[in-house]
Scaffold this active site. Structure first.
Site, PDB file in Angstrom:
ATOM      1  N   LYS A 124       0.578  -0.576  -0.134  1.00 25.24           N
ATOM      2  CA  LYS A 124      -0.686   0.122   0.220  1.00 25.24           C
ATOM      3  C   LYS A 124       0.478   1.132  -0.226  1.00 25.24           C
ATOM      4  O   LYS A 124       1.950   1.258   0.873  1.00 25.24           O
ATOM      5  CB  LYS A 124      -1.012   0.224   1.222  1.00 25.24           C
ATOM      6  CG  LYS A 124      -1.994   0.773   1.440  1.00 25.24           C
ATOM      7  CD  LYS A 124      -3.252   0.290   0.058  1.00 25.24           C
ATOM      8  CE  LYS A 124      -4.543   0.564  -0.110  1.00 25.24           C
ATOM      9  NZ  LYS A 124      -5.243  -0.076  -0.435  1.00 25.24           N
ATOM     10  N   ASP A 164      -6.469   4.092  -5.047  1.00 29.98           N
ATOM     11  CA  ASP A 164      -7.550   3.854  -3.324  1.00 29.98           C
ATOM     12  C   ASP A 164      -8.309   5.239  -2.619  1.00 29.98           C
ATOM     13  O   ASP A 164      -8.498   5.450  -4.257  1.00 29.98           O
ATOM     14  CB  ASP A 164      -6.230   3.593  -1.674  1.00 29.98           C
ATOM     15  CG  ASP A 164      -7.129   3.028  -1.008  1.00 29.98           C
ATOM     16  OD1 ASP A 164      -7.796   1.072  -0.748  1.00 29.98           O
ATOM     17  OD2 ASP A 164      -6.942   3.900   0.151  1.00 29.98           O
TER      18      ASP A 164
HETATM   19  N1  GLU Z   1      -7.578  -0.014  -3.589  1.00 25.94           N
HETATM   20  C1  GLU Z   1      -8.727  -1.636  -3.453  1.00 25.94           C
HETATM   21  C2  GLU Z   1      -7.376  -1.993  -2.380  1.00 25.94           C
HETATM   22  O1  GLU Z   1      -7.743  -2.304  -1.396  1.00 25.94           O
HETATM   23  C3  GLU Z   1      -7.516  -1.984  -4.950  1.00 25.94           C
HETATM   24  C4  GLU Z   1      -6.213  -2.125  -4.922  1.00 25.94           C
HETATM   25  C5  GLU Z   1      -5.763  -2.303  -6.305  1.00 25.94           C
HETATM   26  O2  GLU Z   1      -6.063  -2.852  -7.504  1.00 25.94           O
HETATM   27  O3  GLU Z   1      -3.751  -2.815  -6.143  1.00 25.94           O
HETATM   28  O4  GLU Z   1      -7.951  -3.346  -2.906  1.00 25.94           O
END
Ligand code: GLU
Length: 447
Positions: A124, A164
């Site tokens: 993240k 996100d």
């Molecule tokens: N931010 C999204 C999640 O919490 C998607 C992450 C992604 O597609 O890499 O899963």
């Protein structure tokens, strides 16, 4: 392994990192019993290794605003765990972003990605940059400055960021443009959530919300119920809420509330397609006000300032906004107003007291890492298409998303079925995700 002991050690090492400690505690509590049946995990100190990120990059991001003033923010990428594949996870731009928030999100991502059945590790990243009130040009300059630092640490086979909160298709575009310029690498797969003409997957923007509703359908089916004709309250009006509102309506439910930081819009007759489209305009405006919906559709939506979506009576609650957005008091209010199911779509959207209340008062509950995994799963499908240099049809992506959500539901049932026949979806999701990552770590030695 004793959860209490590990938590004490972790809290001493990372004081004040409340969200991170909350996320770890939830997982350790659910897996403790299973873990202790595996002395080989204990010997390899799997839990002690798994709760710490592999590495964290922290960097300064300096950019110039529309007034010509120099602005400085902090940027981060937390590469949490790569046992089952390259690091994968979104970027969050929000004023409250800090290492604790990104560590909790990276930790959750690791298990969520494991549940998708695709080979993706957990990561993240993001920044304390606040997109509210920023112009398109400011967003672009910020994204470019952010990528100027990040590009060294990402790559198609190493770490693949996505969106996100605060990061959607527009931001991914600016980030990708700058990445190509800096890296002289033109493989389309270094970011996901891209536009359709430059490597994006059809249905990726809708995927988190669609996947959440596919999961909800399976959960309701398992409980002998159906979504048709049910009322649904949704928090937020961003990308995830938009996809959820669309699919819930398509499946025959009635979305009776959406909300924002300023309050809630009650929609007694149910959200219309025009209103769903308008959610996109609201997000692109960077105003962050749900009142705009009531101003645009005064006959259909009634705005109440300072209230949450959980104040509107509904059958099904879908938190789609931010961590800890649903408290124990909110859970009690929902139940008192007739709510009997809550599928958490936001990451850690419900506070521990709310989950406990739901689980002990007959409200069906499923956690975000299972319910919202359709987003990252479709990112995984986007990566596959990029590697094949092909684009699949909407039907192909949707069929695979369906299969993945069904398989996640099955894993929850397999690992979460209790002695009395009820299903603890929190336990099920945590144990299923944990077992996969733990086994992968064990087989790859002490690294
Ligand atoms: N931010 C999204 C999640 O919490 C998607 C992450 C992604 O597609 O890499 O899963």
């Amino acid at each position: 392994m004793k959860t209490e002991v590990i938590m004490q050690q972790l809290a001493a090492k990372h004081p004040g990192e409340a969200e991170y400690l909350q996320a770890v505690q939830e997982v350790l509590e659910s897996i403790e019993e299973v873990y202790n049946q595996h002395p080989e995990y204990e010997k390899a100190k799997i839990v002690e290794r798994m709760v710490e990120p592999d590495r964290i990059f922290t960097f300064r991001v300096t950019w110039i605003d529309d007034q010509g003033q120099v602005q400085t923010n902090l940027g981060y990428r937390v590469q949490f765990n790569s046992a089952i594949g390259p690091y994968k996870g979104g970027l969050r731009f929000h004023k409250a972003v800090n290492p604790s928030m990104l560590k909790f999100l990276g930790f959750e991502q690791t298990f969520k990605n494991a549940l998708t059945t695709l080979p993706m590790g957990g990561a993240k990243g993001g920044s304390d940059f606040d997109p509210v009130g920023k112009s398109d040009a400011e967003i672009m300059r910020f994204c470019q400055a952010f990528m100027l630092e990040l590009w060294h640490n990402i790559g198609v086979d190493t770490d693949v960021p996505a969106g996100d909160v605060g990061v959607g298709g527009r931001e991914i575009g600016f980030l990708n443009g700058m990445y190509q310029k800096l890296a002289r690498q033109y493989h389309t797969g270094v970011l996901t959530g891209k536009g359709m003409t430059w490597g994006g997957s059809i249905l990726r923007p809708e995927a988190t919300g669609y996947g959440a509703l596919y999961f909800t359908e399976h959960l309701l089916h398992q409980a002998g119920k159906s979504i048709v004709g049910k009322t649904v309250a949704i928090s937020g009006f961003g990308n995830v809420a938009w996809g959820a509102a669309q699919k819930a309506t398509e499946l025959g439910a009635k979305v009776v509330a959406i909300s924002g930081p300023d309050g809630v819009c009650a929609i007694p007759e149910g959200i219309t397609p025009e209103m769903i489209d308008y959610m996109l305009v609201m997000r692109a405006s960077n105003r962050n006000k749900v009142q705009d919906m009531a101003d645009k559709f005064p006959a259909l939506a009634q705005f109440t300032p300072g209230k949450k979506a959980w104040s509107v009576p509904c059958d099904i609650a879908l938190p789609c906004a931010f961590q800890n957005e649903l408290s124990e008091d909110d859970a009690k209010e929902l139940k008192a107003n007739g709510c009997w199911c809550c599928c958490e779509v936001s990451n850690m959207g419900c506070q521990p007291g709310a989950i406990h209340y739901f689980q002990h008062n007959g409200v069906l509950f499923a956690p975000g890492k299972a319910v919202n995994a359709g987003g990252v799963a479709t990112s995984g499908l986007e990566m596959t298409q990029n590697c094949e240099h092909l684009s699949w049809t909407a039907q192909e992506v949707d069929t695979r998303l369906h299969q993945i959500m069904e398989s996640i539901h099955e894993q929850c049932v397999k690992f979460g079925t209790q002695a009395d026949g009820s299903i603890d979806y929190v336990k099920g999701a945590n144990i299923a995700g944990f077992m996969k990552v733990a086994q992968a770590m064990l087989e790859q030695g002490i690294v």
